[in-house]
Structures are given as C-alpha cells and as structure tokens.
Design an enzyme around this catalytic site. Structure first.
Site, PDB file in Angstrom:
ATOM      1  N   GLU A  13     -63.863 106.123  -3.383  1.00 29.65           N
ATOM      2  CA  GLU A  13     -64.740 104.951  -3.491  1.00 29.65           C
ATOM      3  C   GLU A  13     -64.342 104.086  -4.671  1.00 29.65           C
ATOM      4  O   GLU A  13     -63.552 104.495  -5.512  1.00 29.65           O
ATOM      5  CB  GLU A  13     -66.189 105.413  -3.748  1.00 29.65           C
ATOM      6  CG  GLU A  13     -66.788 106.229  -2.655  1.00 29.65           C
ATOM      7  CD  GLU A  13     -68.230 106.641  -2.992  1.00 29.65           C
ATOM      8  OE1 GLU A  13     -68.733 106.266  -4.067  1.00 29.65           O
ATOM      9  OE2 GLU A  13     -68.829 107.332  -2.161  1.00 29.65           O
ATOM     10  N   LYS A  44     -65.377 102.297  -8.236  1.00 33.61           N
ATOM     11  CA  LYS A  44     -66.342 102.510  -9.313  1.00 33.61           C
ATOM     12  C   LYS A  44     -66.851 101.134  -9.750  1.00 33.61           C
ATOM     13  O   LYS A  44     -66.154 100.379 -10.420  1.00 33.61           O
ATOM     14  CB  LYS A  44     -65.715 103.247 -10.499  1.00 33.61           C
ATOM     15  CG  LYS A  44     -66.759 103.609 -11.555  1.00 33.61           C
ATOM     16  CD  LYS A  44     -66.235 104.604 -12.556  1.00 33.61           C
ATOM     17  CE  LYS A  44     -67.350 105.182 -13.423  1.00 33.61           C
ATOM     18  NZ  LYS A  44     -68.099 104.194 -14.178  1.00 33.61           N
TER      19      LYS A  44
HETATM   20  S1  IVH Z   1     -71.644 108.691  -8.102  1.00 31.30           S
HETATM   21  C1  IVH Z   1     -72.979 112.649  -9.282  1.00 31.30           C
HETATM   22  N1  IVH Z   1     -70.229 106.658  -7.275  1.00 31.30           N
HETATM   23  O1  IVH Z   1     -70.780 105.447 -12.637  1.00 31.30           O
HETATM   24  C2  IVH Z   1     -72.313 111.362  -9.201  1.00 31.30           C
HETATM   25  N2  IVH Z   1     -71.201 106.500  -9.426  1.00 31.30           N
HETATM   26  O2  IVH Z   1     -71.136 108.141 -14.570  1.00 31.30           O
HETATM   27  C3  IVH Z   1     -73.213 110.268  -9.536  1.00 31.30           C
HETATM   28  N3  IVH Z   1     -70.785 104.374 -10.560  1.00 31.30           N
HETATM   29  O3  IVH Z   1     -73.676 105.080 -14.045  1.00 31.30           O
HETATM   30  C4  IVH Z   1     -72.637 108.936  -9.507  1.00 31.30           C
HETATM   31  N4  IVH Z   1     -69.594 103.447  -8.959  1.00 31.30           N
HETATM   32  O4  IVH Z   1     -73.681 103.871 -11.882  1.00 31.30           O
HETATM   33  C5  IVH Z   1     -70.962 107.153  -8.278  1.00 31.30           C
HETATM   34  N5  IVH Z   1     -68.979 104.914  -6.370  1.00 31.30           N
HETATM   35  C6  IVH Z   1     -69.716 105.409  -7.368  1.00 31.30           C
HETATM   36  C7  IVH Z   1     -69.959 104.706  -8.543  1.00 31.30           C
HETATM   37  C8  IVH Z   1     -70.715 105.282  -9.566  1.00 31.30           C
HETATM   38  C9  IVH Z   1     -70.118 103.287 -10.165  1.00 31.30           C
HETATM   39  C10 IVH Z   1     -71.450 104.514 -11.890  1.00 31.30           C
HETATM   40  C11 IVH Z   1     -72.850 104.975 -11.831  1.00 31.30           C
HETATM   41  C12 IVH Z   1     -73.049 105.809 -13.053  1.00 31.30           C
HETATM   42  C13 IVH Z   1     -71.688 106.114 -13.487  1.00 31.30           C
HETATM   43  C14 IVH Z   1     -71.472 107.591 -13.360  1.00 31.30           C
END
Ligand code: IVH
Length: 695
Positions: free
Chosen positions: A134, A136
């Site tokens: 995905e 980020k």
């Molecule tokens: S998953 C257990 N997926 O990154 C996993 N987070 O440190 C939980 N973020 O503040 C997060 N894109 O806002 C996930 N595709 C994505 C993401 C994402 C951005 C951000 C999220 C969080 C930080 C995680």
C-alpha cells in the site's frame, strides 16, 4: 372508547409524519448515493444543480419537521457549534503504529521479508509470502465508528489508547460516508488517513496569497490542523480527503476480520461499503515484488495527486498476521518503507530576482544545495514581494525547503532562532535586474514588472511573438520555434534586428530551406506596411490591447503625439483610466523603448498618420496667459497648473502675444498694459469657463 377508535385517533398524525419521514428517507438515500459517486468514485451521475436541489428539499423538510433530523443526514455535514475542547475517546481496539524501515534502498523490503519468513519458520524452498503493498499516506490517522451503518464517532489516534472526538469535523469531509452501503457489519470501525491533495493545498495557499495572508506549510500539517479545529465551520472550508487502510472493532465476530481471510479482501469490502481505497494497493509476492513496488511507486511519486512518505507492506493473510502478533506497540506483520523526505533544512546564500517572459519579477532564494523530494534543490521561489516579506526570508537564514510533486521548490519556514545578527531585510529592486528599466508595481497587483518590454533580454521572445502576431504587424510564418532559434542563436536581440536579417543568416537555421527563408523575408517586408493601431498594439505596452490601441490612434492621430502625451492627455481617451495612462507613459519614458521605436521606423515601418481628433486638442492649446493680482479661490500656482493642464502657457509679462490677462484683486500695472494693448481680461470665473469649453 372502543379500542378501534383509539387506534385510529393515534394513527392519524402518525400517518402524516410517516409521509414526511418517508420523503426524508428517500432524499437522504439519494443524497448519500450521489455524494458517494461524486466524492469517492469521482464519477458524478447528476449535475451539481440537481444535487443542490435535493439537498434543499431535505433541508426544507427537516426545518418543518425537526424531529426528522438525523446525525447521518447529509445536511449535518456542515454546521454544529464550536467546541470548548475535544472529548477524549478510548479506542475499543488500540491504534497501533508501524515499524519504519528507514533504509530507503531495496534492502529495506528485503530485511522485512527475511524477518517475516524467519518468524513464520519458512525455509528458502517454501513459497514466497503474499503481501498487501500500500501507499503510506501523509496525513492524520482517524478511527471512524459506524453502528448499524451510521457514522457515530470519529476519533484521532492520540496516544494509541485514547484519542480525541473529532466527529463533527470529520462529518464535513465529503469522502467520509455518513451511511454505509451494502451489508456492513453492525459495528464497524474503519481506520484510515485524512489528508489534503496537493492541488487543493496549492489552491488554498494561492487564495491565502491573494488575500495577503500567511500560507500553510505543507498538506499534512494543514490537514491535521483542520481536523483538530474546535470550530467545524473552519474545517468545512478546508478541502480534505480520506483513504481507508484497515479496521478496528468489528462485530459480530463472525463478520469480523477473520471472515475476510486476507487484508486485500478486507479493503475490497471497505470499498464496497463506500470508502475510498487507494487504487495503487496491490498484491506482492515475496521480497522481489515488494522491491519492485517500492521502486515503481517511487518513480510515480511525483505524479500522485497527494503526498506519500513511503509505502506500507502488510502480510496479506489475516491468519498469518495473527500468528506473527506484536512487539510492544508495533505489529510484526507490517512495515513502512520510506522514501527520501520532501522537506529539508538548508541555508539561503542569496536572494536573486528573476525576470519572466512577460516581465514579471520573482524573488528566488538561492540555497546551499540540498537533496529533497528526490532531487537536488538549489533554488526556491519566494513568489513576490509581499510573500517574501511575510516569510521574511533573509540572506544567511536557515530555512525549511519543500519539494513535492512537480511543484516548484518552496521555502516554507524560517528558523528565526538561527538568524544571524544584522541579516538585511529583503527589498525588491526598483530596476529590472536584466535590462535596468524601471520596475513598477501597479496598485492592487502583487507583482513588480519590468517596463522595458521592447528591450529587456528576458522578454525578447515574448515581445517578438507579440509583435509578429496576426493582430499586430503580422509577420507570417514567424512562430514559436523560429523565434526560439533566432533569439537563442543571438541573431535577434530586439525587434529591429528582425528587419536586418539576411538570407544567409536565415537559411543557416535548423530545418530552414532556402524557400522558407525567402518566404520569411517577404513576410517581413510585407509587415512594414502597417497601421498605427497594429503597430501600437504590437509594442506590447501593458494594458494596451487592440481596442485601446485603436482608441489612442484615433484620438492622437500620430505616434509622436502619443509618445509625447502626458498622463492627463492620455486620460482624455475613452477607456483609458489612470493605470493604463501610467503604463503608457512609463513605457515611453524608458529610453530603450523609445530607441527601439525609432529604429523600427528607420527600418522602414510605415503607417498612414492622421490628424488628431478635435477632442485631443486641449481647450487652451496655443494660448498664452499672464496672471496678476489675487484671485478669489485659486493661488498663483493652482491657476498656473490649471492653465497648463488644459494645454495653455503662462508668461510673466503682458505683450502683444498674450492671449488673456487673468486679473484678481489689486491688479497693478499689468492690467493697464493689457488695456493699452487691447488684450482680453478675465477674472477667475472667466478662466474656468474657457477651460470648461463654455466659451
Ligand atoms: S496501517 C497496525 N497503513 O502511518 C498498522 N498506516 O505508524 C496500523 N499510515 O499514523 C497502521 N498510510 O496514519 C497503515 N497504508 C497505511 C498507512 C498508514 C499511512 C500512517 C498511519 C499511522 C502511521 C503508522
């Protein structure tokens, strides 16, 4: 009372209500559907006006029946009173963070895959692990809680255990569904990122600049700040977007995470319930495909409409995720793999001023080279004088530069605590740094412009193209590419050089056959027979379009008269206001511009000239005045200025050549002399009358 009658008595108002309730429900559903098409699918099915019409119908219905207003009504997106503070929200399932792989190279992905395989006890001969790859997103993490398909709460991540209730604010975000479509679980928490698109951010900042207000630093801070506004009306004015990437609590458990089998299936379900999911999300098998994804998205990063700071890899199989579990607050099944930062510190070594093709002056900060957003940046625009002042960037300052997408690098902030003593304030030059002509900033304009349009090296190409166009003197066949070659090759510096081109010089140009060179020479020759309005328009004087050029030619008759006209004279032309008059005057006040005009005439450019129109003659043209005595309201100076503005001259003594003596109280010998010579005598009122053309 018989039971039946009671039932009837109760039923009547109910029936009316249910009719309104029914209508409200239908409207709500239609509006939810169209909002989803518009905001999330980016594929509206009806014109905006139709949506507005439905919206107003629902608003009217709810106003008449306040009891029908529901939290998930589309009318409730905007509004709500400002809060004193956000209420804390304890997350049903903690919001974890992800381990970050700071190694931006391919090895970052490789390391993660190796760790996962080891934890799962896989041997090198086992199949590659399947991952969901995905983006980020660079925004603010949000938990959206839906109960029976209705959004009931939105909360920030906070410390992961407890966040802040930002429900009112999140309701204003069009991409966040207020109601879910399809067969969503009874309790569903969706996690994702609230962010701001780069184009929305740029538009917002341009609006700030236009208003003379401070610009925002970057889309992430702006989005995060907007979500955490106490007044939802402020949030509603910020263009925010949303992507879903996971879930929190899901109940009943039978419909919970495990039910979907894989992370990608879960994302698909989220999309089917109405959430935006990034189109780039994909399946990646093993380290090799993770590396390929990281590289592909890295190359694509600039073209994405929003900022990302990396990609995220997640073990796709939800059962394997369970097996891998967590270390402290981070899952072992996910990692964030970063890209080079889009913001960096550097220092300002100089502030240069660049001149654009149209003469616009732009201050540019020259920077100690710094690697940011994937390229080495040495320049950052400061836009204009006001913006440079607002940011107060000075030579020697330590600054944060940002480069994201194909947007030009910008200084977004100055670190004041690092400012050197005596760092000089930046001021815009009043002279064009390229040609030395006056640089002027018109009222209500943000930009300074060079007024040496005909001579300025920066504006050469633009000036030639403008002059040669069909509506001006028309040089057939002299287009963009040719001008580019002529100017870059040094053959043409200013307009007159065009008429000095020879066949050999032209034929030696790229892709220029003998025949075309001859054609161009013939076209240049033909362009010499022109008209005054075309020539005048061709000079490219700011604010002088075709209509103004025609009006000027008609009024003054000749180019010399226009070049000599004072601003007051110019103002007498219909359609010429103060800004245009100043612009014309300033243009012809630049010696270089006058020189070019003279040279063009010397090259043989001709046009029929006419007589000035009667209006162009000022009422006192050719008349000489002498002043004596004290006038009732006008001082000597005022009277003199008035006469001169109307085209007359003021002399010191009375002679036969004197047209009028203007006499006030206690007029002395001059009055006697005038009488002696038969010179007409006026009082103040008489003077004003002849100026106004009444006699
Ligand atoms: S998953 C257990 N997926 O990154 C996993 N987070 O440190 C939980 N973020 O503040 C997060 N894109 O806002 C996930 N595709 C994505 C993401 C994402 C951005 C951000 C999220 C969080 C930080 C995680």
């Amino acid at each position: 009372m018989p039971l039946g009658a009671l039932a009837h008595a109760v039923k009547a108002p109910d029936a009316i209500d249910s009719e309104a309730a029914q209508a409200a429900r239908v409207l709500r559903e239609q509006l939810h559907y169209h909002a989803h098409c518009y905001y999330t699918l980016d594929a509206p099915e009806v014109p905006d006006a139709h949506y507005d019409d439905l919206f107003q119908q629902l608003q009217a219905l709810e106003a008449a029946h306040p009891e029908l207003v529901r939290a998930d009504s589309p009318t409730q997106r905007v509004g709500g009173a400002p809060l004193a503070q956000f209420a804390p929200v304890r997350h049903a399932v903690p919001m974890l963070s992800i381990r970050t792989e700071t190694d931006t190279q391919a090895s970052g992905a490789q390391n993660f895959d190796t760790r996962v395989r080891k934890e799962l006890g896989l041997t090198p001969t086992d199949n590659p692990v399947a991952y969901a790859a995905e983006l980020k997103f660079d925004g603010l993490a949000i938990n959206l809680r839906y109960e029976h398909g209705t959004l009931v709460q939105a909360a920030t991540r906070g410390d992961g255990e407890t966040g802040e209730d930002v429900t009112q604010n999140c309701r204003t975000i069009g991409q966040i569904p207020l109601r879910l479509t399809g067969d969503a679980p009874a309790i569903l928490e969706v996690r994702g990122e609230v962010y701001m698109r780069r184009d929305d951010f740029e538009t917002l900042n341009q609006r700030q600049r236009d208003k003379g207000e401070k610009t925002y630093i970057n889309p992430r801070n702006t989005a995060a700040g907007a979500v955490r506004q106490l007044d939802p009306a402020v949030t509603a004015q910020r263009p925010l977007s949303f992507f879903a990437y996971g879930v929190g609590e899901v109940a009943p458990a039978a419909q919970g995470e495990a039910h979907f089998g894989t992370h990608l299936a879960l994302l698909q379900a989220l999309a089917s319930w109405g959430f935006p999911v990034a189109a780039q999300t994909q399946l990646a098998l093993g380290a090799a495909e993770l590396i390929a994804f990281h590289q592909r998205i890295g190359a694509l990063r600039d073209q994405l409409p929003f900022d990302i700071d990396g990609v995220v890899y997640k073990v796709n199989d939800l059962a394997l995720q369970q097996r891998l579990g967590f270390v402290t607050r981070e899952p072992r099944w996910a990692v964030a793999h970063k890209y080079p930062a889009q913001e960096q510190f550097t220092t300002v070594v100089a502030i240069d001023v660049q001149v654009g093709r149209t003469g616009k002056l732009t201050p540019v900060a020259k920077l100690t080279p710094v690697f940011v957003g994937g390229v080495t940046v040495t320049n950052a625009t400061l836009h204009n004088e006001d913006e440079a002042r607002r940011k107060d960037v000075r030579v020697g300052d330590t600054v944060i530069v940002r480069r994201a997408g194909d947007v030009i690098p910008e200084v977004v902030a100055v670190l004041l605590e690092k400012r050197l003593q005596d760092a000089p304030l930046f001021t815009m030059p009043r002279q064009c740094p390229v040609c030395g002509s006056a640089a002027v900033r018109e009222a209500e304009e943000a930009d300074y412009r060079c007024t040496g349009g005909l001579f300025c090296g920066a504006q050469r190409k633009e000036a030639i193209l403008h002059f040669a166009q069909r509506r001006a003197v028309e040089v057939e066949g002299l287009g963009d590419k040719l001008v580019e070659q002529l100017v870059d090759g040094g053959a043409v510096k200013t307009l007159p050089d065009l008429y000095r081109l020879g066949l050999t010089a032209l034929a030696s140009l790229d892709r220029m056959a003998d025949k075309s060179a001859q054609n161009l020479l013939a076209a240049l020759e033909q362009s010499k027979q022109t008209t005054l309005p075309r020539f005048l328009f061709g000079l490219g004087i700011r604010h002088v379009g075709e209509a103004t050029a025609k009006a000027l030619a008609r009024h003054f008759g000749s180019l010399d008269a226009i070049m000599a006209a004072s601003e007051e004279h110019l103002l007498q032309v219909a359609d010429v206001g103060p800004i245009v008059a100043t612009s014309i005057r300033t243009f012809f006040d630049q010696p270089h511009n006058r020189e070019v005009v003279e040279q063009l005439r010397a090259c043989g450019l001709v046009w029929p000239e006419g007589e000035p129109s009667p209006q162009a003659l000022l009422p006192l043209t050719g008349k000489t005045f002498v002043l004596t005595g004290t006038l009732p309201t006008l001082s000597r100076e005022d009277a003199k200025a008035l006469i001169e503005a109307a085209g007359g001259k003021v002399a010191g003594s009375v002679s036969k050549k004197t047209s009028y003596l203007v006499a006030g109280e206690e007029a002395g010998s001059k009055l006697d002399k005038a009488r002696e010579l038969g010179v007409a005598v006026l009082d103040e009122a008489g003077l004003k009358e002849i100026i106004d053309g009444d006699s």
